[in-house]
Design an enzyme around this catalytic site. Sequence first.
Site, PDB file in Angstrom:
ATOM      1  N   THR A  75     -27.553  15.096   7.941  1.00 32.58           N
ATOM      2  CA  THR A  75     -27.829  16.716   8.281  1.00 32.58           C
ATOM      3  C   THR A  75     -29.260  16.935   7.349  1.00 32.58           C
ATOM      4  O   THR A  75     -30.185  17.652   7.643  1.00 32.58           O
ATOM      5  CB  THR A  75     -26.916  17.572   8.325  1.00 32.58           C
ATOM      6  OG1 THR A  75     -25.751  17.009   9.365  1.00 32.58           O
ATOM      7  CG2 THR A  75     -27.060  19.046   8.419  1.00 32.58           C
ATOM      8  N   ASP A  98     -27.802  24.299  10.047  1.00 34.27           N
ATOM      9  CA  ASP A  98     -27.114  24.457  11.270  1.00 34.27           C
ATOM     10  C   ASP A  98     -26.844  25.953  11.497  1.00 34.27           C
ATOM     11  O   ASP A  98     -26.544  26.798  10.423  1.00 34.27           O
ATOM     12  CB  ASP A  98     -26.101  23.343  11.896  1.00 34.27           C
ATOM     13  CG  ASP A  98     -25.121  23.503  11.008  1.00 34.27           C
ATOM     14  OD1 ASP A  98     -24.641  24.436   9.977  1.00 34.27           O
ATOM     15  OD2 ASP A  98     -24.288  22.373  10.460  1.00 34.27           O
ATOM     16  N   LYS A 155     -29.252  22.252  14.939  1.00 32.83           N
ATOM     17  CA  LYS A 155     -28.785  20.889  14.911  1.00 32.83           C
ATOM     18  C   LYS A 155     -28.055  20.611  16.361  1.00 32.83           C
ATOM     19  O   LYS A 155     -27.027  21.524  16.408  1.00 32.83           O
ATOM     20  CB  LYS A 155     -27.947  20.669  13.678  1.00 32.83           C
ATOM     21  CG  LYS A 155     -27.219  19.465  13.500  1.00 32.83           C
ATOM     22  CD  LYS A 155     -26.500  19.313  12.114  1.00 32.83           C
ATOM     23  CE  LYS A 155     -25.258  19.668  11.907  1.00 32.83           C
ATOM     24  NZ  LYS A 155     -24.760  19.346  10.744  1.00 32.83           N
ATOM     25  N   HIS A 213     -14.756  25.183   5.611  1.00 32.17           N
ATOM     26  CA  HIS A 213     -15.965  25.086   6.526  1.00 32.17           C
ATOM     27  C   HIS A 213     -16.063  26.363   7.430  1.00 32.17           C
ATOM     28  O   HIS A 213     -17.260  26.645   7.938  1.00 32.17           O
ATOM     29  CB  HIS A 213     -15.438  23.880   7.749  1.00 32.17           C
ATOM     30  CG  HIS A 213     -16.403  23.517   8.568  1.00 32.17           C
ATOM     31  ND1 HIS A 213     -17.734  23.118   8.157  1.00 32.17           N
ATOM     32  CD2 HIS A 213     -16.292  23.482   9.861  1.00 32.17           C
ATOM     33  CE1 HIS A 213     -18.314  22.713   9.096  1.00 32.17           C
ATOM     34  NE2 HIS A 213     -17.636  23.012  10.298  1.00 32.17           N
ATOM     35  N   GLY A 261       0.800  -1.208   0.023  1.00 36.99           N
ATOM     36  CA  GLY A 261      -0.013   0.029   0.021  1.00 36.99           C
ATOM     37  C   GLY A 261       0.731   1.369   0.075  1.00 36.99           C
ATOM     38  O   GLY A 261       0.244   2.498  -0.170  1.00 36.99           O
ATOM     39  N   GLU A 262       2.223   1.038   0.191  1.00 34.51           N
ATOM     40  CA  GLU A 262       3.151   2.322   0.163  1.00 34.51           C
ATOM     41  C   GLU A 262       3.038   2.933  -1.284  1.00 34.51           C
ATOM     42  O   GLU A 262       2.813   2.078  -2.308  1.00 34.51           O
ATOM     43  CB  GLU A 262       4.459   2.276   0.673  1.00 34.51           C
ATOM     44  CG  GLU A 262       4.531   1.904   2.001  1.00 34.51           C
ATOM     45  CD  GLU A 262       5.911   1.562   2.751  1.00 34.51           C
ATOM     46  OE1 GLU A 262       7.074   1.774   1.789  1.00 34.51           O
ATOM     47  OE2 GLU A 262       5.985   1.417   3.803  1.00 34.51           O
ATOM     48  N   ARG A 313     -25.378  18.100  17.853  1.00 36.31           N
ATOM     49  CA  ARG A 313     -24.763  16.783  17.687  1.00 36.31           C
ATOM     50  C   ARG A 313     -24.022  16.230  18.685  1.00 36.31           C
ATOM     51  O   ARG A 313     -23.498  16.785  19.840  1.00 36.31           O
ATOM     52  CB  ARG A 313     -23.436  16.798  16.722  1.00 36.31           C
ATOM     53  CG  ARG A 313     -22.800  16.098  16.090  1.00 36.31           C
ATOM     54  CD  ARG A 313     -21.587  16.406  15.087  1.00 36.31           C
ATOM     55  NE  ARG A 313     -21.952  16.736  13.849  1.00 36.31           N
ATOM     56  CZ  ARG A 313     -22.250  16.178  12.842  1.00 36.31           C
ATOM     57  NH1 ARG A 313     -22.279  14.564  12.831  1.00 36.31           N
ATOM     58  NH2 ARG A 313     -22.561  16.481  11.493  1.00 36.31           N
TER      59      ARG A 313
END
Length: 299
Positions: free
Chosen positions: A225, A167, A191, A127, A35-36, A193
Amino acid sequence: MKLFSGSSNIPLAEKIAHHLNIPVSPVEIFVFPDGERRVRFEESVVDEDVIVVQTTATPVDQNYMELFFLLDSAKRSGAKSLTLVMPYFGYQRQDHIFRDGEAVSLQVVIKLLESLSVDRLLAVDLHTIRIPELFSIPVMHVSALELFAHVIKQQKWLQDTVLVSPDMGGINRIQKIADMLEKMPWVSLEKNRDLTTGKIEINTINGEVKRRALMVDDMISSGNTIVKGAKLLKENGVEEIYVFVTHPIFSHEAPQLLQDSVVDKVFVTDTVDVPHNKRFPKLQILSVGEMIAKELRQN
Ligand code: R5P
C-alpha cells in the site's frame, strides 16, 4: 496493581511499567517440544488489579493462545480485575463478511476474550471506529496520531505539505490528524484490492498534491500500500514523502521494499516489536508506552 507481559512485546511492556512506576511481574512461559505452551504467574495476583500486555501480531495465533492462557491464569488465581492491553489487535481487519462463506474472525476473537473474563481492553489505533462497539466490555482507545502530529510540528513539515490517506477507509484518520495540524489539506488515494489474492492497485489521487506528502495509515503489512501509493505520488510531482504508520507488522519483504522505495522516512510505533533484522535505515520507531500508561492511570 500488577503488570504481566506475554512474550510478544516485552520492551513495550517494560516501558508501560516504567511509566506506571511498577515492575513487570515475572511469568513463566514454558514451550513444550511440540510447541504447546504452559504459562504460570510467578507472583500472587490474589485481590490484585492485573494488567496483561500482549500484542497479537506475527506469529498471530501463537500470541493469541499464549494470551488466552495468561488471562485464564489471572482469573483462576484470584485477580480482582483484569485489564488487557493489546497494542496491536490481530484479526481486526476481518471485521465483517467480505465474501459469502467467510468467518468474521474479529467477532470470534472478541467472544473468546470476553469468555475469559477480561474486564476492559486498551488498544491502539483500531482499524475502524466501529470496532469498540463490537465489545460488551469497556474499550480504551489510544491513538498514535497525537505523537505523529507532534513529530510533524517538530520537523516543521507544515508548509507546502499535504496529508495522504492511502485508501478511502483511512479518511476518518486523516481528518483527525488534519485537525491536529491546523486543518492541513489532505488527499486520498483509491486503492483496489483483489479479495481472493489480496493484490492491490493504486492508480488515482483524489485531490491536489503538494511538494511534500505525509502518508498516514494504521498498519504496514506487506508494504505494498505504502510503496505503490508513494510511487503514484512521486509520479504526480511530490518531491518529499514521509510515512506515519502505527503498527509495523512488516510481513515478508516489507522492510526491503520500503527501504528501496521512493519514501524518505518511515515513522512507526512500538505497538509491534520490530526485530533487529527487520529494521532498516529509513525506519524510525516512536514509543506509545507513555500514552498507554497515562490512559491506564486516568481510567
Ligand atoms: C488497510 O485497509 C489498512 O489500513 C492498510 O492500508 C493495509 O492493511 C496495509 O497492508 P499492506 O502493507 O499489506 O499493503
